[in-house]
Design an enzyme around this catalytic site. Sequence first.
Site, PDB file in Angstrom:
ATOM      1  N   LEU A  63       0.791  -1.248  -0.163  1.00  0.00           N
ATOM      2  CA  LEU A  63      -0.077  -0.112   0.028  1.00  0.00           C
ATOM      3  C   LEU A  63       1.195   1.258  -0.012  1.00  0.00           C
ATOM      4  O   LEU A  63       1.934   1.218   0.797  1.00  0.00           O
ATOM      5  CB  LEU A  63      -0.788   0.071   1.168  1.00  0.00           C
ATOM      6  CG  LEU A  63      -1.640  -0.987   1.340  1.00  0.00           C
ATOM      7  CD1 LEU A  63      -2.578  -1.102   2.534  1.00  0.00           C
ATOM      8  CD2 LEU A  63      -3.000  -0.847   0.180  1.00  0.00           C
ATOM      9  N   ASP A  64       0.509   2.132  -0.641  1.00  0.00           N
ATOM     10  CA  ASP A  64       1.563   3.462  -0.723  1.00  0.00           C
ATOM     11  C   ASP A  64       1.278   4.198   0.564  1.00  0.00           C
ATOM     12  O   ASP A  64       0.459   3.938   1.154  1.00  0.00           O
ATOM     13  CB  ASP A  64       1.093   4.293  -2.083  1.00  0.00           C
ATOM     14  CG  ASP A  64       0.075   4.835  -2.209  1.00  0.00           C
ATOM     15  OD1 ASP A  64      -0.537   5.392  -1.072  1.00  0.00           O
ATOM     16  OD2 ASP A  64      -0.759   5.194  -3.386  1.00  0.00           O
ATOM     17  N   LYS A  65       2.369   4.892   0.509  1.00  0.00           N
ATOM     18  CA  LYS A  65       2.416   5.742   1.926  1.00  0.00           C
ATOM     19  C   LYS A  65       1.264   6.521   2.147  1.00  0.00           C
ATOM     20  O   LYS A  65       0.983   6.793   3.284  1.00  0.00           O
ATOM     21  CB  LYS A  65       3.584   6.715   1.823  1.00  0.00           C
ATOM     22  CG  LYS A  65       4.016   7.589   3.124  1.00  0.00           C
ATOM     23  CD  LYS A  65       5.104   8.300   2.913  1.00  0.00           C
ATOM     24  CE  LYS A  65       5.410   9.097   4.285  1.00  0.00           C
ATOM     25  NZ  LYS A  65       6.754   9.819   3.826  1.00  0.00           N
ATOM     26  N   THR A  67      -1.946   5.608   1.483  1.00  0.00           N
ATOM     27  CA  THR A  67      -2.969   4.622   1.435  1.00  0.00           C
ATOM     28  C   THR A  67      -2.928   4.010   2.900  1.00  0.00           C
ATOM     29  O   THR A  67      -1.944   3.761   3.420  1.00  0.00           O
ATOM     30  CB  THR A  67      -3.019   3.758   0.420  1.00  0.00           C
ATOM     31  OG1 THR A  67      -2.909   4.464  -0.841  1.00  0.00           O
ATOM     32  CG2 THR A  67      -4.228   2.610   0.451  1.00  0.00           C
TER      33      THR A  67
END
Length: 167
Positions: A63-65, A67
């Site tokens: 999950l990106d930072k 999210t």
Amino acid sequence: PLSYIVLEDDIITVDGKQLKKVPYVYYLYHKPKGVVCTNNVNIKGNIVEKLNLPFRVFCVGRLDKDTSGLIILTNDGVFSNSIINSNNDIEKEYIVKVKYPITLEFLENLKKPINLRGKVTKPAIVSKIDEYTFSIIITEGKYHQIRRLVTYNQNTVLELKRIRIDI
């Protein structure tokens, strides 16, 4: 030989020290925004330091930072690959809040595949929750796929949260 399959009863030593057998572990974690899905301890806000788990684990997918939401951590590579392999059609569900009101056309366009880094995404399942929020289910997780889908359709993601991974 260049490789060797380690069997259950094998004893492995490195520099004369016997390695201890480590059990497979599986953790479900609700990742908050700001935490980075990496084992690189040199990156500020990395998930490894945040959790301080007793076993070395890695994220199943990422999950990106910016999210939040469900992430699985494990040391089981076979399990991990079965989840992230897009051929297995494992559903991942997200709740997305956007900047501009959601139209029927916007929702229909989100369902359509797009080209990301030379690969076409699989169709998504999308449903409206309220004027600015929708649910989206995808079976892969290409490079910022949901954010790019939303941007491609002239809107902006304000919040993105994964709420389900079908295992």
